[in-house]
Design a protein around this motif. Sequence first.
Motif, PDB file in Angstrom:
ATOM      1  N   SER A 143       0.831  -1.199   0.000  1.00 27.75           N
ATOM      2  CA  SER A 143       0.000   0.000   0.000  1.00 27.75           C
ATOM      3  C   SER A 143       0.861   1.241   0.000  1.00 27.75           C
ATOM      4  N   ILE A 144       1.979   1.140   0.578  1.00 22.41           N
ATOM      5  CA  ILE A 144       2.831   2.328   0.619  1.00 22.41           C
ATOM      6  C   ILE A 144       4.276   1.880   0.575  1.00 22.41           C
TER       7      ILE A 144
ATOM      8  N   CYS B  60       2.810  -7.118   3.983  1.00 24.32           N
ATOM      9  CA  CYS B  60       3.162  -7.480   5.346  1.00 24.32           C
ATOM     10  C   CYS B  60       2.351  -8.696   5.758  1.00 24.32           C
ATOM     11  N   THR B  61       2.858  -9.355   6.742  1.00 26.22           N
ATOM     12  CA  THR B  61       2.265 -10.640   7.092  1.00 26.22           C
ATOM     13  C   THR B  61       1.505 -10.618   8.410  1.00 26.22           C
ATOM     14  N   THR B  62       1.834  -9.691   9.282  1.00 20.34           N
ATOM     15  CA  THR B  62       1.157  -9.726  10.575  1.00 20.34           C
ATOM     16  C   THR B  62       0.049  -8.692  10.603  1.00 20.34           C
ATOM     17  N   ILE B  63      -0.952  -9.004  11.420  1.00 19.45           N
ATOM     18  CA  ILE B  63      -2.069  -8.062  11.556  1.00 19.45           C
ATOM     19  C   ILE B  63      -1.569  -6.744  12.146  1.00 19.45           C
ATOM     20  N   ASP B  64      -0.571  -6.819  13.014  1.00 18.98           N
ATOM     21  CA  ASP B  64      -0.086  -5.595  13.648  1.00 18.98           C
ATOM     22  C   ASP B  64       0.353  -4.585  12.612  1.00 18.98           C
ATOM     23  N   PHE B  65       1.034  -5.071  11.598  1.00 18.39           N
ATOM     24  CA  PHE B  65       1.441  -4.163  10.538  1.00 18.39           C
ATOM     25  C   PHE B  65       0.248  -3.769   9.691  1.00 18.39           C
ATOM     26  N   MET B  66      -0.569  -4.754   9.377  1.00 20.87           N
ATOM     27  CA  MET B  66      -1.662  -4.491   8.438  1.00 20.87           C
ATOM     28  C   MET B  66      -2.654  -3.499   8.996  1.00 20.87           C
ATOM     29  N   MET B  67      -2.812  -3.502  10.305  1.00 17.01           N
ATOM     30  CA  MET B  67      -3.767  -2.565  10.927  1.00 17.01           C
ATOM     31  C   MET B  67      -3.386  -1.124  10.655  1.00 17.01           C
ATOM     32  N   TYR B  68      -2.097  -0.873  10.683  1.00 13.22           N
ATOM     33  CA  TYR B  68      -1.640   0.504  10.541  1.00 13.22           C
ATOM     34  C   TYR B  68      -1.311   0.856   9.112  1.00 13.22           C
ATOM     35  N   ARG B  69      -1.549  -0.086   8.221  1.00 13.51           N
ATOM     36  CA  ARG B  69      -1.073   0.105   6.864  1.00 13.51           C
ATOM     37  C   ARG B  69      -1.888   1.140   6.118  1.00 13.51           C
ATOM     38  N   SER B  70      -3.188   1.183   6.441  1.00 14.73           N
ATOM     39  CA  SER B  70      -4.011   2.113   5.667  1.00 14.73           C
ATOM     40  C   SER B  70      -5.134   2.647   6.523  1.00 14.73           C
ATOM     41  N   ILE B  71      -5.735   3.687   6.003  1.00 14.47           N
ATOM     42  CA  ILE B  71      -6.943   4.217   6.628  1.00 14.47           C
ATOM     43  C   ILE B  71      -8.094   3.800   5.744  1.00 14.47           C
ATOM     44  N   ARG B  72      -9.140   3.320   6.368  1.00 19.15           N
ATOM     45  CA  ARG B  72     -10.245   2.860   5.541  1.00 19.15           C
ATOM     46  C   ARG B  72     -11.494   3.673   5.873  1.00 19.15           C
TER      47      ARG B  72
END
Lengths: 823, 197
Positions: free
Chosen positions: B178-179, B185-197
Amino acid sequence: MTVLQEPVQAAIWQALNHYAYRDAVFLAERLYAEVHSEEALFLLATCYYRSGKAYKAYRLLKGHSCTTPQCKYLLAKCCVDLSKLAEGEQILSGGVFNKQKSHDDIVTEFGDSACFTLSLLGHVYCKTDRLAKGSECYQKSLSLNPFLWSPFESLCEIGEKPDPDQTFKLTSIQNFSNCLPNSCTTLVSNHSLSHRQPETVLTETPQDTIELNRLNLESSNSKYSLNTDSSYIDSAVISPDTVPLGTGTSILSKQVQNKPKTGRSLLGGPAALSPLTPSFGILPLETPSPGDGSYLQNYTNTPSVIDVPSTGAPTKKSVARIGQTGTKSVFSQSGNSREVTPILVAQTQSSGPQTSTTPQVLSPTITSPPNALPRRSSRLFTSDSSTTKENSKKLKMKFPPKIPNRKTKSKTNKGGITQPNINDSLEITKLDSSIISEGKISTFTPQIQAFNLQKAAAEGLMSLLREMGKGYLALCSYNCKEAINILSHLPSHHYNTGWVLCQIGRAYFELSEYMQAERIFSEVRRIENYRVEGMEIYSTTLWHLQKDVALSVLSKDLTDMDKNSPEAWCAAGNCFSLQREHDIAIKFFQRAIQVDPNYAYAYTLLGHEFVLTEELDKALACFRNAIRVNPRHYNAWYGLGMIYYKQEKFSLAEMHFQKALDINPQSSVLLCHIGVVQHALKKSEKALDTLNKAIVIDPKNPLCKFHRASVLFANEKYKSALQELEELKQIVPKESLVYFLIGKVYKKLGQTHLALMNFSWAMDLDPKGANNQIKEAIDKRYLPDDEEPITQEEQIMGTDESQESSMTDADDTQLHAAESDEF
Amino acid sequence: MTTPNKTPPGADPKQLERTGTVREIGSQAVWSLSSCKPEPGIGFRTLHLPGFGVDQLRDDNLETYWQSDGSQPHLVNIQFRRKTTVKTLCIYADYKSDESYTPSKISVRVGNNFHNLQEIRQLELVEPSGWIHVPLTDNHKKPTRTFMIQIAVLANHQNGRDTHMRQIKIYTPVEESSIGKFPRCTTIDFMMYRSIR
């Protein structure tokens, strides 16, 4: 209204009050056919509107002349409902092209309903891009009636910062009476004969004494226009029937609750004066339950007042029993109650023996001779005015800290008036001895008492609204931590309601604390499973947390419950988006838009789906639509920035992200994105600054650290990058990207063994990804040395899973040893 | 697969989709066939029964199929609006239901237009009974970037003339970065902060 129409009208209103719309409509149609008056027209249109058929009301009213303000207001409301904004505006204010009426004109024209008219007009202006005018209208509407929440909400949403303290206060009795329906206008116009009628109900009390009292009060009206309200209280409060205490409290509470009901206008004959008739629109209340507007129930003035006639004493200016005031609810204004009660208690104290009687009425006034009343009342009046003045001063200051006290009291004293309450209240009253000394409460007329209680309740509500207003304002300005703080300090019976919890959940969501948000929202679902507003945020929270089961349950429940709500379809779309069924998700988001074209979030979510299906043009259009509907929807600005970033238009991307950040300055994700874009624009210093800011705002965001490390890596600051990445490894040990970047750093540093180690770890952690990038990174390692790297690599790292895993296993043991050496 | 063993069925492509690594992009393409059996009908009047054409090939329904109606080779043309990266082609074929209509030799060609096609893959099927995954990689083992794909059925089982094809799906790799130019990324911890929805 003529005599002919009265019974029919009464029947229609009764049907409406019982939601029997078919009956109401039928009768109204007959009435209108019989009498073509505007009154009847309005009644018929009201029936149509209340039965959910705004288009019928619209066409009916359009087809006939509407000159009365109520018809105009209803017609405008129908226009707005049917999205005919220009027409609505024309009706209310003369339209865009004609000479527009000023707000004062509207106030004079619409009188009581001016606040609603202005609110509607404000809505029209905001929807047609005239935010300044809209905000003016909302402000005026709020100044006319501080009981309205939606103008305040709208003001917050368009980005204005209305001051809750200024907005939610009862500035003058004028306002107070204006806020309340017809009956309350009696408060102001105490001279009109019609308002004497209720007093006839005071069968026990001599009419002349009452009137005398009133006149006295009126005469000393200079500071205290309250006295005019006494007539209002009378009718409601006093009934010839002996009412048991429990219901007595409810009566007053009913009376207070009755404020917004138009049923009061039926206050004509004696029958209507019985507090228990539906004409009051009263809901019986057993206990001082929270959430009612009628916190006055604790003020058992009513029962005392009611019992006064029953005891038969001519001079029944019964005094409110303080006992009941012990059961204070949140709404009861602390200052007020404390100051009022002492006055009242003083009386009870003065009539000692009576205090020990049951919490029924105590009428110390029984002892006082009737003719002393006028004098006393004037004194009462003065003391009262001073106390009310004190009240108003103390109100704002005192209230917030008192809330917890209130709460506990109301909890313990639930269930009504009991002996202990009297003791409580007596204790309290001792505090304000100064006021007691002033108050010759013996002449405290029931009217004034009741009115004071009303005012107290209203003040209580105002205090609550102030707090909630502050919280909501903070949330709309995205001061999420502040908002959570303010809202958490609300009394628990208000805190544990859907609206408040949803706001708090949303605040956590905006802070990217999805776990907390999920916890709060699941609580909302538990206590108010019929609530859909706010559920779209819950669904997005679950999407972020990737809880597909919970999300699918939520979306199923919502779509089953309300197919006409955009929130339900947004949840459904999120559910399928999580399952990567983008086409179906797109379908559902489009459905949400169909259901409500003014719902910005549906457009935003649709835009995100189009980005995921690589249809960037459609995505751009969606985000722009979202911004058209709500310019403060920072998610849409973010979406636009993301698209431009994907298209490598970095300066456009930065601009849009910055716009989003202007709306929501505390979002670390946004700052992170801006940092990355700045880095892409070669402004690495700024990028690092931005990322540092992001980390300061939210230290829990691992991506900020990751991107900082990558910027450092790009700027060849390998040591610092490594340090950052090591820290990150501790925070998120299972993230393959971290190892991937560490590997790249080592590769640059020439430590190929470590690089390979980390790459293989990265691949391990991302099995299904079979990330080409990682493979490439490893490939490139060999490229400069070897001409045929690929086949070799393929053999070593490629399709042969067992080989690879065995190699990594073997490596692992070495790696761990190596790691301990290295670090 | 030149062994006499039967072609084993592959995994359901839905599972492939759920990994998030690929995305079905057939909907972004224009599909055409060299020939197909018409809808049943009598003269001018149609019975409004389903035919055997593109719709049946793309309807996510394994019961319906495309039936060709001409001479070999039978062609399925997939044309994209822009040059698209394609990673995998999935074809559903079932010998038990289609017998002599089951394709046995398929050639996959890519190019810019009809005159520009080059074969990148040829596969032989022996009594297939499910999904066939065809990776479309170029010489460098990377997914192909192309404007057009042509699937040519060169031969059928038992030397049948016409062919049945039940479903075709075409997949593109998802770049979920995404950026930044980083892999997923593989973990939810990263994915949570990856984008704004």
